[in-house]
Design a protein around this motif. Structure first.
Motif, mmCIF file in Angstrom:
data_model
loop_
_atom_site.group_PDB
_atom_site.id
_atom_site.type_symbol
_atom_site.label_atom_id
_atom_site.label_comp_id
_atom_site.label_asym_id
_atom_site.label_seq_id
_atom_site.Cartn_x
_atom_site.Cartn_y
_atom_site.Cartn_z
ATOM 1 N N ASP A 221 81.105 43.044 15.922
ATOM 2 C CA ASP A 221 80.062 43.119 16.946
ATOM 3 C C ASP A 221 80.287 44.333 17.842
ATOM 4 O O ASP A 221 81.158 45.162 17.599
ATOM 5 C CB ASP A 221 79.997 41.820 17.749
ATOM 6 N N LYS A 222 79.496 44.427 18.904
ATOM 7 C CA LYS A 222 79.511 45.619 19.767
ATOM 8 C C LYS A 222 80.811 45.805 20.535
ATOM 9 O O LYS A 222 81.081 46.878 21.034
ATOM 10 C CB LYS A 222 78.346 45.547 20.755
ATOM 11 N N GLY A 223 81.621 44.782 20.632
ATOM 12 C CA GLY A 223 82.890 44.908 21.334
ATOM 13 C C GLY A 223 83.876 45.823 20.632
ATOM 14 O O GLY A 223 84.860 46.253 21.219
ATOM 15 N N PRO B 285 71.129 42.595 19.011
ATOM 16 C CA PRO B 285 72.120 41.601 18.575
ATOM 17 C C PRO B 285 71.597 40.678 17.477
ATOM 18 O O PRO B 285 72.373 40.011 16.805
ATOM 19 C CB PRO B 285 72.420 40.813 19.851
ATOM 20 N N ASN B 286 70.299 40.650 17.256
ATOM 21 C CA ASN B 286 69.732 39.776 16.221
ATOM 22 C C ASN B 286 70.099 40.232 14.813
ATOM 23 O O ASN B 286 70.235 39.428 13.904
ATOM 24 C CB ASN B 286 68.208 39.717 16.361
ATOM 25 N N ARG B 287 70.256 41.512 14.620
ATOM 26 C CA ARG B 287 70.557 42.041 13.292
ATOM 27 C C ARG B 287 71.944 41.621 12.815
ATOM 28 O O ARG B 287 72.137 41.344 11.639
ATOM 29 C CB ARG B 287 70.440 43.559 13.323
ATOM 30 N N LEU B 288 72.895 41.572 13.726
ATOM 31 C CA LEU B 288 74.262 41.199 13.353
ATOM 32 C C LEU B 288 74.388 39.701 13.087
ATOM 33 O O LEU B 288 75.309 39.270 12.430
ATOM 34 C CB LEU B 288 75.234 41.616 14.457
ATOM 35 N N GLY B 289 73.438 38.920 13.546
ATOM 36 C CA GLY B 289 73.510 37.475 13.385
ATOM 37 C C GLY B 289 73.569 37.010 11.947
ATOM 38 O O GLY B 289 74.052 35.925 11.656
ATOM 39 N N ARG C 137 77.420 37.306 11.521
ATOM 40 C CA ARG C 137 78.282 36.758 12.567
ATOM 41 C C ARG C 137 78.580 35.273 12.383
ATOM 42 O O ARG C 137 79.630 34.800 12.765
ATOM 43 C CB ARG C 137 77.653 36.999 13.935
ATOM 44 N N TRP C 138 77.685 34.510 11.785
ATOM 45 C CA TRP C 138 77.892 33.085 11.636
ATOM 46 C C TRP C 138 79.127 32.785 10.803
ATOM 47 O O TRP C 138 79.745 31.733 10.949
ATOM 48 C CB TRP C 138 76.661 32.422 11.026
ATOM 49 N N VAL C 139 79.522 33.726 9.938
ATOM 50 C CA VAL C 139 80.693 33.501 9.085
ATOM 51 C C VAL C 139 81.954 33.399 9.935
ATOM 52 O O VAL C 139 82.746 32.464 9.786
ATOM 53 C CB VAL C 139 80.819 34.639 8.042
ATOM 54 N N ILE C 140 82.148 34.325 10.850
ATOM 55 C CA ILE C 140 83.363 34.288 11.674
ATOM 56 C C ILE C 140 83.274 33.162 12.706
ATOM 57 O O ILE C 140 84.291 32.568 13.071
ATOM 58 C CB ILE C 140 83.642 35.661 12.331
ATOM 59 N N GLU C 141 82.078 32.853 13.152
ATOM 60 C CA GLU C 141 81.938 31.725 14.075
ATOM 61 C C GLU C 141 82.308 30.416 13.383
ATOM 62 O O GLU C 141 82.910 29.528 13.992
ATOM 63 C CB GLU C 141 80.511 31.656 14.622
ATOM 64 N N ARG D 276 84.115 37.027 3.279
ATOM 65 C CA ARG D 276 82.693 36.708 3.326
ATOM 66 C C ARG D 276 82.431 35.211 3.358
ATOM 67 O O ARG D 276 81.417 34.747 3.861
ATOM 68 C CB ARG D 276 81.998 37.322 2.123
ATOM 69 N N ASN D 277 83.367 34.409 2.834
ATOM 70 C CA ASN D 277 83.205 32.955 2.812
ATOM 71 C C ASN D 277 83.739 32.281 4.062
ATOM 72 O O ASN D 277 83.632 31.070 4.197
ATOM 73 C CB ASN D 277 83.889 32.364 1.582
#
Length: 190
Positions: free
Chosen positions: A106-108, A135-139, A142-146, A59-60
């Motif tokens: 994500d969806k992939g 895709p907005n809900r996963l945002g 998603r920023w964690v892995i980015e 999560r971090n």
């Protein structure tokens, strides 16, 4: 007449048997050229040959497991090996945990066999569904892995693949993940 012809032509040429490397019609890939193992045509970069880094993080944003594949390999094919590579996590009480509670993706990764694989390991899949969820809900997650990928590509050696050997490139990616964890540990303890 034969003697005059020999004088004009000179000595006969030798066939290149004195070379160190035999000549081939097709030239092999040299040290300065691109290519190597775990490379393939990138679907987003005009078909240029390249590699793709896969990572699972907590999560971090600390990388738990990393992997490398060819650029044209679908993301869903690498998920099972990444989940298997997660090390044991020491918990406060009881035995060590071998897996996380849930996995955001994500969806992939929206395939029934991946959802089944995660459930059999005791991991709740939080995978966005194709055609249903925006895709907005996963945002939110998603920023964690980015950020993890930003930390990994912050090491100059990984931004452009210079290594021809796939094992060396995998080793550098693993080293970058270890250094990322070490730097984060130093930041938290000091």
């Amino acid at each position: 007449m034969a003697q005059a012809a020999r004088r004009r032509l000179g000595p006969a040429r030798r066939a290149r048997v004195d070379r160190l490397v035999s000549c081939h019609r097709r030239r092999r890939v040299g040290a300065g050229e691109k290519g190597g193992g775990l490379t393939g045509p990138s679907p987003v970069d005009r078909g240029k040959s390249g590699s793709k880094i896969h990572a699972l993080s907590d999560r971090n944003g600390l990388p738990l497991s990393v992997g490398v594949s060819a650029a044209n390999t679908h993301d869903s094919r690498c998920l099972e090996s990444l989940v298997q590579a997660i090390p044991a996590v020491k918990s406060r009480r009881g035995p060590r945990r071998r897996h996380p509670d849930k996995l955001h993706a994500d969806k992939g990764y929206d395939y029934p066999h991946l959802r089944r694989m995660l459930r059999t390991r005791g991991i709740r899949p939080r995978i966005a569904r194709r055609g249903i969820e925006s895709p907005n809900r996963l945002g939110r997650h998603r920023w964690v892995i980015e950020r993890t990928f930003a930390w990994l590509t912050g090491y100059r050696r990984l931004t452009i693949r210079y290594e021809r050997s796939a094992s060396l490139y995998c080793a550098f990616v693993t080293l970058a993940a270890a250094l990322t964890c070490h730097n984060r540990y130093l930041k938290l303890t000091t």
